[in-house]
Scaffold this active site. Sequence first.
Site, PDB file in Angstrom:
ATOM      1  N   SER A 125       0.810  -1.226   0.000  1.00 50.86           N
ATOM      2  CA  SER A 125       0.000   0.000   0.000  1.00 50.86           C
ATOM      3  C   SER A 125       0.837   1.268   0.000  1.00 50.86           C
ATOM      4  CB  SER A 125      -0.879  -0.029   1.257  1.00 50.86           C
ATOM      5  OG  SER A 125      -1.416   1.243   1.508  1.00 50.86           O
ATOM      6  N   GLU A 127       0.197   3.614   1.780  1.00 44.78           N
ATOM      7  CA  GLU A 127       0.277   4.035   3.181  1.00 44.78           C
ATOM      8  C   GLU A 127       1.680   3.789   3.750  1.00 44.78           C
ATOM      9  OE1 GLU A 127      -2.044   5.447   5.692  1.00 44.78           O
ATOM     10  OE2 GLU A 127      -2.616   6.187   3.737  1.00 44.78           O
ATOM     11  N   TYR A 149      -1.426   0.378  10.666  1.00 40.33           N
ATOM     12  CA  TYR A 149      -1.713  -0.288   9.384  1.00 40.33           C
ATOM     13  C   TYR A 149      -0.515  -0.143   8.433  1.00 40.33           C
ATOM     14  CZ  TYR A 149      -3.561  -0.898   4.647  1.00 40.33           C
ATOM     15  OH  TYR A 149      -3.739  -1.290   3.337  1.00 40.33           O
TER      16      TYR A 149
END
Length: 323
Positions: A125, A127, A149
């Site tokens: 991701s 992220e 996460y």
Amino acid sequence: MAKKKALITGITGQDGSYLSELLISKGYDVYGMVRRASVERFDRIAHLQERLTLVQGDLTDQSSLDEAVKTVQPDEVYNLAAQSFVPTSWNQPTLTGEVTGLGTTRVLEAVRKTRPEARFYQASSSEMFGKVRDVPQTELTPFHPRSPYGVAKVYGHFITINYRESYNLYACSGILFNHESPRRGLEFVTRKITNAVARIKLGLSKELRLGNLDAKRDWGYAGDYVEAMWLMLQQDEPDDFVVATGETHTVKEFVEAAFGSAGLDWEKHVVIDPRFIRPAEVELLIGDPSKARKKLGWKPRVSFDELVKMMVEGDLKELKKGA
Ligand code: NAP
Ligand code: F7E
């Protein structure tokens, strides 16, 4: 020739449903891993159920993963399962680490032990870039995750590379930027907005409470992004790729476009609510998909405005159907 077999973890999620459609259209036998729940929620794959085989398993349970890989003997494994909602990762940090981080190792272990010739895809991701070090972000940009996460996904990314280097597995990590669709979970900001727009338009609601409107995201369409996952597993050599549009927009721009597409004035309905502000924010994401374009021949098809319109129309249609 025998049909290729694909095993998808996270098949009940947004991406699992689009990837299943793609692989079925390519003639694969598709197997999906589902976890037990007291009420089965297979809405996103209901239209495919007759063309899929479901196997039970959970990313926190090694034996179920071993059994699934051993039984299916897949040619390709797509690890899409995760605790994927960023705010929940502060509330449930160890669960997020267990599923989103260690869960990846468990799937890789199952592949290594029982089907090492299978090709493996890891759902990494944007992220992971968090507090970004480069603009735009590429495969070489260092990571600085900003949530449990993001931290768990960095672990999943590097364990995938480590299994490729340690055991010579064909294992790829796709660093996907935000991708959305009418099947996006209602808690993510895009779908929260388009669902609220549809409710307000139909007179079912009046306001929409949001957090940080200044965050910038590189939003694409999930249907386009699952094609990049598949392409990564069709190459001569395994590798890692950024998948993005190369365009960034603020949450506020998404709000304006969504309300505007329904002929509504967002300023009359949006309320800022501190409950939706995060302890640490990812302020700016914009990916450089040059490598994917060059090596995979991949490019996004759906534009930002088309995506917003598709999602608002999807929510209007669903709400009218339910009325
Ligand atoms: P999603 O809609 O939240 O789906 C997550 C899936 O994981 C669901 O099928 C869920 O099953 C399953 N799952 C959760 N915990 C599990 C467990 N312990 N064992 C087995 N399955 C479990 O996510 P998505 O948007 O499709 O994203 C797919 C993957 O890409 C995720 O790994 C996500 O982190 C990653 N990713 C997403 C984006 C994006 O913008 N969408 C961008 C980059 C990376 P239930 O239905 O039972 O809950
Ligand atoms: O937030 C801001 C919020 O929850 C986007 C996951 O798929 O993509 C997703 O993670 C932005 C953030 O997605 C609200 O602060 C404002 O800046 O839609 P989101 P995300 O956190 O970017 C990545 C690539 C993944 O890998 C993840 O799995 O929107 N925002 N107000 C809000 N966000 C939410 N959810 N709700 C609000 O009310």
